[in-house]
Design an enzyme around this catalytic site. Sequence first.
Site, mmCIF file in Angstrom:
data_model
loop_
_atom_site.group_PDB
_atom_site.id
_atom_site.type_symbol
_atom_site.label_atom_id
_atom_site.label_comp_id
_atom_site.label_asym_id
_atom_site.label_seq_id
_atom_site.Cartn_x
_atom_site.Cartn_y
_atom_site.Cartn_z
ATOM 1 C CD GLU A 204 -8.388 -2.826 -5.665
ATOM 2 O OE1 GLU A 204 -7.753 -2.674 -6.723
ATOM 3 O OE2 GLU A 204 -8.249 -3.840 -4.944
ATOM 4 N NE ARG B 258 -3.898 -5.951 -5.378
ATOM 5 C CZ ARG B 258 -5.035 -5.280 -5.571
ATOM 6 N NH1 ARG B 258 -6.113 -5.594 -4.880
ATOM 7 N NH2 ARG B 258 -5.111 -4.302 -6.447
ATOM 8 C CG ASP B 259 0.095 -10.636 -6.202
ATOM 9 O OD1 ASP B 259 -0.842 -9.811 -6.124
ATOM 10 O OD2 ASP B 259 0.011 -11.699 -6.847
ATOM 11 C CD GLU B 260 -1.744 -4.068 -7.981
ATOM 12 O OE1 GLU B 260 -2.043 -3.211 -8.811
ATOM 13 O OE2 GLU B 260 -2.565 -4.904 -7.551
#
Length: 849
Positions: free
Chosen positions: A730, A455-457
């Site tokens: 997660e 993801r955007d991480e």
Amino acid sequence: MPGPDQSAPLDLRLERTEQAGCLGTPTPRVGWRHAAGTGPQDGYEVELVRGSAAPVTVAVTGAGGAEQVAVAWPHEPLAAGEVGSVRVRTSHGDGGWSPWSESLTFHVAPLAPEDWVARFISPRQLAGLGDPAPILAGTVAVGPGLVGARLLLSALGVVRARINGVRVGADELTPGWTSYHKRLRFHGYDVTDLLREGSNDIDALLGNGWYRGALTWDMRRDLYGDRLALLAQVELRYADGRVETVGTDGSWRAHSSHVLADDLYGGQHTDLRLRGVLGAADEVDELDVDPRILVAPEGPPVRITQVVPAVDIVRSPTGKQIVDFGQNLVGWVNLTVRGHATGDRITVRHAEVLEHGELGTRPLRKAEATDTYDLAGPEETELAPQLTFHGFRYAEITGVDELRLEDVSAAVVGSQLTRTGWFTCSEPMLEQLHENVVWGTRGNFLDVPTDCPQRDERLGWTGDIQVFARTAAFLFDVDGFLSSWLRDLAADQRPDGGVPVVVPDVLRDDNVIATAWGDAATMVPWVLYRRYGDLDLLRRQLPSMRAWVDRLWAEVDDAALWRTGFQYGDWLDPTAPPDDAAAAQADPHVIQQAYLVRSTEMVAWAARALGQGALAEEYEDLADTARAAFQNAYVAPDGRVTSDCQTVYALALCWALLGSGEQVEGAGERLAALVREADATVATGFVGTPLILDALVIAGHTGLAYAMLLQTQNPSWLYPVTMGATTIWERWDSMLPDGSINLGEMTSFNHYALGAVANFLHRRVAGLVAIAPGYREVEVDPLTEGPLTHAGARHLSPYGEIAVSWQKQPDGVVRLDVSVPPGVVARVYPPGMKRGAVKVGAGEHTFSG
């Protein structure tokens, strides 16, 4: 003469690596292993050949003669650019000297700013944020008599280089991700075979990578700088002894490439009609980059480590073609196409799961994770990106009418870590859980230890690696990988000792005293010392360890309690609502105080290991003070701990935070009661999960520990396995029982932190525990009284492979097999025996009881 029963030393290493073509120190440590059956070592000789000079040998006997791990360099320091070789032989008492090991060739990297003649160059007009990826091109003239050549390569961005049209090396996303303003890595490649006498063309494709691409959920661009740049230096060695060094400078030119857009989160857009066609030439500027920030690699490079074939192609309810690779992985899709018209577009979208038969992209948040290709014509073409990566099991492919399985595969990309740990047992779901941990490590150890890869991480969260480091160091050789990352942690550490919650620090905020996150500064160095026996690393990191602990003590109040700062606490406790992952049962102040004790102790342990007795006593006293404050503030006489949940008891029991025996017994019984009330489901988050099973065993409730380990109802480690997981999630319930994705914003399906339970499998279930640094001494004491009928673990330690396995026989007798390599001593607790441990040395040993 070699003794008749001695084998040559194996696996010779210089400074953590068997590939020393870019050696970043003039005094590399040396290490080796011995073959099974080799007698005890009592001396060694290290032979050094420097260039064409005669060999020089240094022998070490006596007190230091038994060393074989991280052995101090016995010769004069090496010089930058020096080429040579090393080999070792060892003495074994009456067995005499071994044969010489195979030689390990080395090439020393630049060691000082004056060793660099190349300059960082950047396109003057091209390569803006929205422009195609640039290609920087130059030439190198080679004279007659070339005997060796090395290319040193770095970039502001990521780079893939070619010489005379042939790719240099096999590394991906070079030079990786470091704290660029303070540490910028370069890599070295032997390019002798790529060069010819006369003029040679060198070109390099530059991508945004971590340097200029989008980072964090805010999609921030150019956090480190807005100009891509290349550094390339070629060292040419000739038969007459001359060394000529040339590199990037203002004579090079820049061109637009066929890569129209590239981003780690977003993916890559490639126009194959432009491949091989250089755009108009642009001049380059020489940038003023301080060469003192350049560092040689410590860990392995990022590479394609495996290619996974597609296992199925399905049509979604909306008619999309979706490829299933059968494994959640990190890398990209390889696709072969043919028969298309010029300009046809192929689009590849990625996701970790399907939801209701369609690509489940919501967990990606703002990351588009999409690769597109504009085709050049009908010829058979192999498609793959070069400047991005994705986390996925499924790929939706449009633009190809009828996909064929044989035309699709997935390249697995990550740091090329050597596998060192394995586990087996009689429960297939537990074996699958362990395999999920392995794949989660492979996916998230991509140059830095990230939280997630999709993801955007994709950031180097300190809390995740803090809880997972022990597991990682058993499964893989992460010595150089995490040593490099710890240098970045120290580089990004605040002057007052505060530690960012992500390293490299791209958040750049004031959240620098988060317990369990910043404690990576103490925990990870200690793990590496215990696993690899590297005192030099501990010595190097001790100032960082002390600075972190001293920063915490600056926050302590008059009651010796630390209760300040924003805290993540027991992050992702399963009782927390989807939109508030920090809303855990455990009181964050209890966690803060527990970690204050633990990190303070670790500074004391490190000081003691380094022979700094006075410093050790100082921090031992502080740890005692913090422990007493924990007991006074948070522990009742009967052992009840404030906030009364699984995590606080796990911390208290595992880290010896309780005072009286009555408190220890009471806390253990209360923990057992809580676990029974939860029907042996897990009620811990990031902080409690690595400890909960050990705490139950310490409390005398091994049966409950096994019940929790083997529980399949959510929340548990095996619930994701029942849902088809192939990596660690997660959240305990990232996917709900009905097949829908958890509504929480943070719902990754590849997040290694909760996989820290594998440490329990290795140490407790199989029973293999290191009790001396580097596994020089181990303890074998498996938990055989549970429902499993057999279990085992193998670990390739710095001394060699250690193996433990046990099996229950039909008559109820347990057989325990232990394999010990030369240089290691094992303390074995035979099954069924109440007497103490049996100490054994190298060899194969069997016990029954």
